[in-house]
Design an enzyme around this catalytic site. Structure first.
Site, PDB file in Angstrom:
ATOM      1  CB  CYS A   1      81.333  67.495   6.603  1.00  0.00           C
ATOM      2  SG  CYS A   1      79.965  67.898   7.679  1.00  0.00           S
TER       3      CYS A   1
ATOM      4  CD  GLU B   1      78.440  61.090   4.866  1.00  0.00           C
ATOM      5  OE1 GLU B   1      77.705  62.020   4.503  1.00  0.00           O
ATOM      6  OE2 GLU B   1      79.409  61.242   5.642  1.00  0.00           O
TER       7      GLU B   1
END
Length: 174
Positions: A67, A114
């Protein structure tokens, strides 16, 4: 942090509204663009990464293969492939699977907020881990993963648990 990467601040439509250093963004909990990558093999197993214990948050937890955040001015797909090479030492084609927004308070006083793009790739070899990023890895079936997450939820990252739930809710296969 000096010379820190500037990550992309976004609105709820994923339109860029600015850029800021990664640590300040996480300290303030501002919405920013991010990606998570799930890599499977030809047996349908998922490659998990154990985050390095020295990471700025969520160290030592199991998570998706890779990620990260695109840098200001960097294309999302290019950033995902760049980061896969930096963390796991390999590259593979990626396709976007889903997007969602989540927010959570993390360790070290940081906040994750996010606009997350989840990518899927396939790879059938052994990764070459960057020890600053990952302490371990393993292949696991989705059934075994879901069982272990039920038994040991605190050993997995928050975003990974949400991503798997979103995949299930949307009847997506990978």
């Amino acid at each position: 942090m000096p010379n820190e990467d500037q990550i992309i601040l976004v609105d709820k439509n994923d339109t860029q509204i600015g850029a800021m250093g990664k640590m300040e963004t996480h300290e303030k909990g501002l919405l920013h663009r991010a990606f998570s990558i799930l890599v499977k093999n030809n047996k349908g197993e998922i490659m998990l990464q154990k985050r390095a214990t020295g990471k700025y948050h969520s160290g030592g937890l199991w998570t998706n293969t890779c990620c990260g955040h695109p840098r200001n001015g960097e294309d999302l797909a290019s950033a995902a492939r760049r980061r896969l090479g930096e963390e796991m030492g390999f590259d593979c084609p990626l396709k976007e699977l889903l997007v969602f927004i989540y927010r959570v308070d993390l360790d070290h006083g940081l906040k994750e907020n996010e606009f997350l793009h989840v990518f899927l790739g396939e790879y059938n070899d052994v990764p070459v881990l960057n020890p600053e990023e990952a302490d371990g890895w393993r292949w696991i079936t989705i059934g075994e993963l879901r069982q272990d997450m039920d038994k040991n939820p605190d050993t997995y990252t928050y975003w990974f648990k949400i991503a798997l739930e979103k995949i299930k809710e949307n009847n997506l296969s990978f």
